[in-house]
Design an enzyme around this catalytic site. Structure first.
Site, PDB file in Angstrom:
ATOM      1  N   LYS A 116       4.357 -13.710   0.565  1.00 37.22           N
ATOM      2  CA  LYS A 116       4.157 -14.628   1.422  1.00 37.22           C
ATOM      3  C   LYS A 116       5.023 -16.216   1.124  1.00 37.22           C
ATOM      4  O   LYS A 116       4.962 -16.617   2.245  1.00 37.22           O
ATOM      5  CB  LYS A 116       2.756 -14.565   1.374  1.00 37.22           C
ATOM      6  CG  LYS A 116       1.980 -13.688   1.767  1.00 37.22           C
ATOM      7  CD  LYS A 116       0.536 -13.893   2.203  1.00 37.22           C
ATOM      8  CE  LYS A 116      -0.539 -12.464   2.300  1.00 37.22           C
ATOM      9  NZ  LYS A 116      -1.194 -12.639   2.785  1.00 37.22           N
ATOM     10  N   LYS A 208       5.271  -0.739   5.613  1.00 32.25           N
ATOM     11  CA  LYS A 208       4.078  -0.797   5.565  1.00 32.25           C
ATOM     12  C   LYS A 208       3.445  -1.094   7.444  1.00 32.25           C
ATOM     13  O   LYS A 208       4.365  -1.995   7.905  1.00 32.25           O
ATOM     14  CB  LYS A 208       3.727  -1.745   5.284  1.00 32.25           C
ATOM     15  CG  LYS A 208       2.189  -1.678   5.093  1.00 32.25           C
ATOM     16  CD  LYS A 208       0.999  -2.204   4.216  1.00 32.25           C
ATOM     17  CE  LYS A 208       0.127  -2.461   3.871  1.00 32.25           C
ATOM     18  NZ  LYS A 208      -0.459  -3.017   2.970  1.00 32.25           N
ATOM     19  N   LYS A 211       1.206  -6.296  11.488  1.00 33.84           N
ATOM     20  CA  LYS A 211       0.590  -6.892  13.609  1.00 33.84           C
ATOM     21  C   LYS A 211       1.902  -7.757  13.393  1.00 33.84           C
ATOM     22  O   LYS A 211       2.193  -8.425  14.356  1.00 33.84           O
ATOM     23  CB  LYS A 211      -0.884  -7.526  12.981  1.00 33.84           C
ATOM     24  CG  LYS A 211      -0.689  -8.514  11.649  1.00 33.84           C
ATOM     25  CD  LYS A 211      -2.146  -9.022  11.774  1.00 33.84           C
ATOM     26  CE  LYS A 211      -1.867  -9.776  10.788  1.00 33.84           C
ATOM     27  NZ  LYS A 211      -2.183  -8.951   9.202  1.00 33.84           N
TER      28      LYS A 211
END
Length: 348
Positions: A116, A208, A211
């Site tokens: 991240k 994966k 969203k």
């Protein structure tokens, strides 16, 4: 709460667009676990602000949407606990204690922080770096014994166990002196269930389901209606070969493996059983069957979520009542922590 000996804790971030991966990898399991465990299910809204500023109005909407998903999939708020993290301040309070227990080296090795933060780690927030300490507090403030986790969360649960163990070791004499026996915090065990704990993109079987993917056709959202679900499955990327009759035949075919895995999980069967039924069939035939199954399973959830989202007063009531129940457990734990560590607490 239902009187079971063991307690499950799990949380879902309110970061928008709940999708099939969230459902199959986590939320679907939550209702089933109610029959065997005391369950505490949390909308982890404090985690949602670690990476970037969230739009306040949208964040409130997303907190309610995750709550609606919990309810629509059958979690019973009367016998178990549904709440949002920020209404129980003991999460943040225990997280600070754990920040003083955890080691910098432990947190630096967390792969999710590396992913991240990317190359610009110097500009990552302290909250993102210390995220695992808060996750450990989420679990251990209820002294949970089990945590349903996907593969990407196993490292964080291992860190939670390390933090619990170090706390138990560092204050072993004080824990015993306060009458808690050999250890205060349990070492929670992972619950990894189901066939599809990792659901991949419908457009790229190597990634994966997410969203954040710019293509809405890469995922099935939990709020999609029947037509949208069927359309996305029909348009899902596949290869030109028919389905094999054995699992080893799809190990190098990521899109095929993903769709078969989704079908197996939605029907509570095995990949081998699915391939035995559809082996040799063209993908058009299999996709039609998968669309029927997905619409049958998911469309009612989407409909119930939309109904609940039109009644925000009810959702807020569920969260308020759940937070009250959660605080009873969390306060008991924090009182014990303060007594063990030597912090004065309000005894009134």
């Amino acid at each position: 709460m239902t009187q079971f000996k063991e307690l499950v804790f799990s949380g879902v971030q309110p970061t928008g667009n709940l999708h099939l991966g969230n459902y199959l990898g986590a939320i679907r399991q939550f209702a089933a676990l109610q029959n065997s465990y005391n369950c505490v299910y949390c909308v982890v809204d404090l985690h949602a602000i670690t990476a970037k500023r969230q739009d306040p109005k949208e964040l409130r909407h997303q907190i309610r949407e995750v709550t609606a998903a919990f309810l629509a999939t059958g979690i019973d708020p009367k016998n178990h606990i549904i709440f949002n993290q920020s209404q129980v301040p003991e999460h943040a309070e225990l997280a600070w204690v754990f920040n003083c227990v955890a080691r910098m080296g432990w947190l630096s090795r967390m792969t999710q922080f590396k992913d991240k933060a990317g190359k610009d780690r110097e500009n990552a927030s302290v909250g993102l770096f210390a995220y695992p300490s808060l996750m450990a507090a989420d679990i251990l403030v209820y002294r949970a014994t089990h945590v349903p986790v996907g593969e990407d969360q196993k490292q964080h649960l291992e860190l939670t166990r390390d933090i619990a163990q170090k706390f138990n070791n560092d204050w072993a004499e004080d824990i015993a002196a306060q009458g808690f026996g050999d250890m205060f915090f349990p070492l929670p065990e992972p619950l990894i269930q189901g066939t599809a704990t990792r659901v991949m993109s419908l457009r790229d079987g190597s990634k994966k389901m997410s969203k954040s993917d710019p293509s809405d056709y890469s995922r099935i959202n939990l709020t999609d209606d029947a037509d949208a679900i069927a359309t996305k499955i029909r348009k899902a990327k596949t290869d030109p070969e028919p389905l094999p009759s054995e699992a080893k035949g799809i190990e190098t075919r990521p899109e095929a493996e993903n769709l078969v895995s989704i079908y197996a999980t939605l029907t509570d069967t095995s990949i081998d059983a699915v391939l035995k039924e559809f082996g040799g069939a063209q993908f058009s035939t299999f996709k039609s069957a998968l669309a029927d199954v997905a619409v049958n399973k998911l469309a009612p959830i989407a409909s119930e979520m939309r109904r609940l989202m039109d009644d925000t007063a009810y959702i807020d009531q569920v969260l308020a009542e759940g937070s009250g129940k959660a605080r009873v457990l969390a306060t008991e734990t924090m009182n014990g922590v303060k007594d063990i560590v030597g912090l004065l607490r309000n005894t009134k």
